[in-house]
Design an enzyme around this catalytic site. Sequence first.
Site, PDB file in Angstrom:
ATOM      1  N   LYS A   1       0.763  -1.076   0.050  1.00 44.80           N
ATOM      2  CA  LYS A   1       0.156   0.022  -0.044  1.00 44.80           C
ATOM      3  C   LYS A   1       0.787   1.236  -0.080  1.00 44.80           C
ATOM      4  CE  LYS A   1      -2.301  -1.260   3.662  1.00 44.80           C
ATOM      5  NZ  LYS A   1      -3.095  -1.448   4.789  1.00 44.80           N
TER       6      LYS A   1
ATOM      7  N   THR B   1      -8.921   8.692   8.684  1.00 49.92           N
ATOM      8  CA  THR B   1      -8.281   7.340   7.954  1.00 49.92           C
ATOM      9  C   THR B   1      -8.261   6.231   8.844  1.00 49.92           C
ATOM     10  OG1 THR B   1      -6.428   8.240   8.165  1.00 49.92           O
ATOM     11  CG2 THR B   1      -7.170   8.715   6.202  1.00 49.92           C
TER      12      THR B   1
ATOM     13  N   GLY C   1      -8.867   2.889  10.626  1.00 52.13           N
ATOM     14  CA  GLY C   1      -9.488   1.710  10.066  1.00 52.13           C
ATOM     15  C   GLY C   1      -9.216   1.281   8.626  1.00 52.13           C
ATOM     16  N   THR C   2      -8.710   2.191   7.959  1.00 58.95           N
ATOM     17  CA  THR C   2      -8.336   1.964   6.413  1.00 58.95           C
ATOM     18  C   THR C   2      -7.735   0.465   6.224  1.00 58.95           C
ATOM     19  OG1 THR C   2      -6.513   3.251   6.482  1.00 58.95           O
ATOM     20  CG2 THR C   2      -8.407   4.370   5.716  1.00 58.95           C
ATOM     21  N   GLY C   3      -6.850   0.469   6.904  1.00 58.02           N
ATOM     22  CA  GLY C   3      -5.941  -1.206   6.638  1.00 58.02           C
ATOM     23  C   GLY C   3      -6.873  -2.209   6.895  1.00 58.02           C
ATOM     24  N   CYS C   4      -7.767  -1.863   8.142  1.00 57.40           N
ATOM     25  CA  CYS C   4      -8.635  -2.998   8.246  1.00 57.40           C
ATOM     26  C   CYS C   4      -9.574  -3.281   7.353  1.00 57.40           C
ATOM     27  CB  CYS C   4      -9.432  -2.863   9.616  1.00 57.40           C
ATOM     28  SG  CYS C   4      -8.235  -2.508  11.193  1.00 57.40           S
TER      29      CYS C   4
END
Length: 270
Positions: free
Chosen positions: A171, A204, A206-209
Amino acid sequence: MIACTIAGSDSSGGAGIQADIKTFQELGVFGTSVITALTAQNTLGVHGIYPTTVDFVQAQLKAVLEDLEVKAIKTGMLFNAEIIAGVVSLLNEQHIPLIVDPVMIAKGGASLLQQQAVLAMKEQLLPLATVCTPNIPEAEVLTGRTIETAEDIELAGRDLLALGVKCVVMKGGHLQGEKAIDTVFISGEPTFMMETERYETKHTHGTGCTFSAAITAEIAKGSSLKEAIIEAKTFVQLAISNPLNIGHGFGPTNHFVYRQQQGTCKVNVF
């Protein structure tokens, strides 16, 4: 279709188990969960972490897998080496696609993975992974490389594939540039990139989750790796670019908007 998330609970609802379940639901997948830790958390930071015992983590996972036909599993915050080993001992017996989000640090800076757990993740968990979704800081920890250029990304991606991961999504949100570019490495297939507009926002959390949960949901529905990753990118880009603007710190992404806008979003794939 059924998916399972193995992760920590976020009391503010923006990340972790709560974000995963919301994402599964929005993408039409029934969500199940295994909670590895409880957190006292909000948009301003993590105020306490209380890990679950390894035995209870395993009991939760066994209960889910013995009764329900899970089509894909994701891991998020696993917290320590003991929990990682306990999860791996059960997943070794399964043949279910595994998506690993190597969660290490919360948006507010709190460590969510103990140092000794990094080695356990590399040596035990990643060899089982179908997909791994590190951001740049996480990839630097996992590979021991400084990542600043396209060449650095290429080398780090290949390093992670060498650990046994079938697919690595590097990412690019932490890198500089007018566009946000993710680089996707799939073993035995051409590398591809996904480019989206960079949306400047502090919301942002929690974007990865959310991104890894969306990949998990799409794989559970039978999508190919490439299809699942591109659709997940669409989901998270919409969630970031239509913020809810709640909380006084790093607010959560908008899990509602994908369904509201019928998945419309421009992701350039090349």
